[in-house]
Design a protein around this motif. Structure first.
Motif, PDB file in Angstrom:
ATOM      1  N   TRP A  45       0.827  -1.203   0.000  1.00 18.07           N
ATOM      2  CA  TRP A  45       0.000   0.000   0.000  1.00 18.07           C
ATOM      3  C   TRP A  45       0.864   1.256   0.000  1.00 18.07           C
ATOM      4  N   ILE A  46       1.912   1.257   0.796  1.00 13.25           N
ATOM      5  CA  ILE A  46       2.794   2.423   0.888  1.00 13.25           C
ATOM      6  C   ILE A  46       3.496   2.655  -0.445  1.00 13.25           C
ATOM      7  N   ARG A  47       4.003   1.583  -1.053  1.00 14.04           N
ATOM      8  CA  ARG A  47       4.663   1.714  -2.359  1.00 14.04           C
ATOM      9  C   ARG A  47       3.706   2.248  -3.411  1.00 14.04           C
ATOM     10  N   GLN A  48       2.466   1.749  -3.407  1.00  9.15           N
ATOM     11  CA  GLN A  48       1.492   2.213  -4.395  1.00  9.15           C
ATOM     12  C   GLN A  48       1.156   3.682  -4.168  1.00  9.15           C
ATOM     13  N   ASP A  49       1.047   4.086  -2.908  1.00  2.81           N
ATOM     14  CA  ASP A  49       0.790   5.489  -2.598  1.00  2.81           C
ATOM     15  C   ASP A  49       1.936   6.363  -3.094  1.00  2.81           C
ATOM     16  N   GLU A  50       3.160   5.903  -2.912  1.00  4.76           N
ATOM     17  CA  GLU A  50       4.321   6.659  -3.407  1.00  4.76           C
ATOM     18  C   GLU A  50       4.298   6.756  -4.929  1.00  4.76           C
ATOM     19  N   ALA A  51       3.899   5.690  -5.607  1.00  9.48           N
ATOM     20  CA  ALA A  51       3.801   5.713  -7.071  1.00  9.48           C
ATOM     21  C   ALA A  51       2.710   6.689  -7.514  1.00  9.48           C
ATOM     22  N   ASP A  52       1.587   6.693  -6.800  1.00 10.27           N
ATOM     23  CA  ASP A  52       0.497   7.603  -7.141  1.00 10.27           C
ATOM     24  C   ASP A  52       0.902   9.060  -6.963  1.00 10.27           C
ATOM     25  N   ARG A  53       1.780   9.319  -6.021  1.00  9.66           N
ATOM     26  CA  ARG A  53       2.243  10.679  -5.770  1.00  9.66           C
ATOM     27  C   ARG A  53       3.421  11.071  -6.672  1.00  9.66           C
ATOM     28  N   GLY A  54       3.904  10.145  -7.477  1.00 14.05           N
ATOM     29  CA  GLY A  54       5.025  10.431  -8.376  1.00 14.05           C
ATOM     30  C   GLY A  54       6.374  10.333  -7.706  1.00 14.05           C
ATOM     31  N   GLU A  55       6.433   9.719  -6.532  1.00 14.68           N
ATOM     32  CA  GLU A  55       7.684   9.590  -5.803  1.00 14.68           C
ATOM     33  C   GLU A  55       8.467   8.351  -6.217  1.00 14.68           C
ATOM     34  N   ARG A  56       7.827   7.445  -6.945  1.00 19.30           N
ATOM     35  CA  ARG A  56       8.476   6.215  -7.418  1.00 19.30           C
ATOM     36  C   ARG A  56       8.240   6.123  -8.914  1.00 19.30           C
ATOM     37  N   ASP A  57       9.258   5.651  -9.616  1.00 20.43           N
ATOM     38  CA  ASP A  57       9.065   5.442 -11.048  1.00 20.43           C
ATOM     39  C   ASP A  57       9.212   3.967 -11.425  1.00 20.43           C
ATOM     40  N   ASP A  58       9.299   3.093 -10.431  1.00 21.17           N
ATOM     41  CA  ASP A  58       9.416   1.662 -10.695  1.00 21.17           C
ATOM     42  C   ASP A  58       8.063   0.953 -10.661  1.00 21.17           C
ATOM     43  N   ARG A  59       6.994   1.707 -10.425  1.00 22.28           N
ATOM     44  CA  ARG A  59       5.631   1.152 -10.388  1.00 22.28           C
ATOM     45  C   ARG A  59       4.708   2.052 -11.183  1.00 22.28           C
ATOM     46  N   LEU A  60       3.640   1.469 -11.699  1.00 18.98           N
ATOM     47  CA  LEU A  60       2.608   2.264 -12.357  1.00 18.98           C
ATOM     48  C   LEU A  60       1.684   2.855 -11.302  1.00 18.98           C
ATOM     49  N   SER A  61       1.174   4.041 -11.585  1.00 16.18           N
ATOM     50  CA  SER A  61       0.221   4.642 -10.660  1.00 16.18           C
ATOM     51  C   SER A  61      -1.109   3.900 -10.783  1.00 16.18           C
ATOM     52  N   THR A  62      -2.002   4.157  -9.851  1.00 17.07           N
ATOM     53  CA  THR A  62      -3.306   3.497  -9.857  1.00 17.07           C
ATOM     54  C   THR A  62      -4.069   3.828 -11.127  1.00 17.07           C
ATOM     55  N   SER A  63      -4.018   5.079 -11.563  1.00 19.53           N
ATOM     56  CA  SER A  63      -4.734   5.449 -12.788  1.00 19.53           C
ATOM     57  C   SER A  63      -4.127   4.751 -14.003  1.00 19.53           C
ATOM     58  N   GLU A  64      -2.817   4.607 -14.036  1.00 18.55           N
ATOM     59  CA  GLU A  64      -2.167   3.893 -15.135  1.00 18.55           C
ATOM     60  C   GLU A  64      -2.533   2.408 -15.116  1.00 18.55           C
ATOM     61  N   LEU A  65      -2.597   1.825 -13.920  1.00 19.79           N
ATOM     62  CA  LEU A  65      -3.003   0.419 -13.806  1.00 19.79           C
ATOM     63  C   LEU A  65      -4.441   0.208 -14.277  1.00 19.79           C
ATOM     64  N   ASP A  66      -5.324   1.142 -13.913  1.00 12.15           N
ATOM     65  CA  ASP A  66      -6.719   1.053 -14.354  1.00 12.15           C
ATOM     66  C   ASP A  66      -6.811   1.153 -15.872  1.00 12.15           C
ATOM     67  N   GLU A  67      -6.046   2.083 -16.449  1.00 15.86           N
ATOM     68  CA  GLU A  67      -6.055   2.233 -17.903  1.00 15.86           C
ATOM     69  C   GLU A  67      -5.502   0.988 -18.588  1.00 15.86           C
ATOM     70  N   LEU A  68      -4.438   0.416 -18.031  1.00 12.91           N
ATOM     71  CA  LEU A  68      -3.857  -0.798 -18.595  1.00 12.91           C
ATOM     72  C   LEU A  68      -4.865  -1.952 -18.557  1.00 12.91           C
ATOM     73  N   ARG A  69      -5.567  -2.113 -17.450  1.00 14.57           N
ATOM     74  CA  ARG A  69      -6.595  -3.153 -17.352  1.00 14.57           C
ATOM     75  C   ARG A  69      -7.690  -2.943 -18.396  1.00 14.57           C
ATOM     76  N   ARG A  70      -8.128  -1.690 -18.542  1.00 12.04           N
ATOM     77  CA  ARG A  70      -9.172  -1.376 -19.511  1.00 12.04           C
ATOM     78  C   ARG A  70      -8.702  -1.668 -20.930  1.00 12.04           C
ATOM     79  N   LEU A  71      -7.483  -1.270 -21.249  1.00 17.82           N
ATOM     80  CA  LEU A  71      -6.946  -1.499 -22.591  1.00 17.82           C
ATOM     81  C   LEU A  71      -6.773  -2.987 -22.883  1.00 17.82           C
ATOM     82  N   ARG A  72      -6.346  -3.757 -21.890  1.00 17.45           N
ATOM     83  CA  ARG A  72      -6.205  -5.200 -22.090  1.00 17.45           C
ATOM     84  C   ARG A  72      -7.569  -5.845 -22.333  1.00 17.45           C
TER      85      ARG A  72
END
Length: 103
Positions: A45-72
């Protein structure tokens, strides 16, 4: 249909917020024990929150994950439609073939 969530979103948000606002940072293991969650779950959860805030670039943000799921999902649907169209066109072509023997 998605499986029901084991932990409510409010618990997740509060635990992550407590971790972020604490100074010095508490051990994730201890904080997880206080909240009654598995330490790896809290760490995720903490890692995902950091990705959502743009503090990590090794994970997709929640919005990017949602878009990826939709596109798949859209891609799979288009592939199914394409297979149906291929089968239909093969059938029509075989029906229109003048060399085909009719019984």
């Amino acid at each position: 249909m998605a499986a029901p969530k084991k932990y409510p979103d409010e618990l997740r948000a509060r635990a992550v917020r407590l971790y972020r606002e604490s100074d010095p940072k508490p051990l994730i293991r201890r904080l997880a024990e206080q909240w009654g969650v598995h330490p790896e779950r809290l760490r995720t959860w903490i890692r995902q929150d950091e990705a959502d805030r743009g503090e990590r670039d090794d994970r997709l943000s929640t919005s990017e994950l949602d878009e990826l799921r939709r596109l798949r999902k859209d891609n799979a649907e288009l592939k199914r439609a394409n297979e149906i169209l291929k089968a239909a066109s093969a059938y029509v072509a075989s029906e229109l073939d003048p060399t085909r023997r009719r019984s």
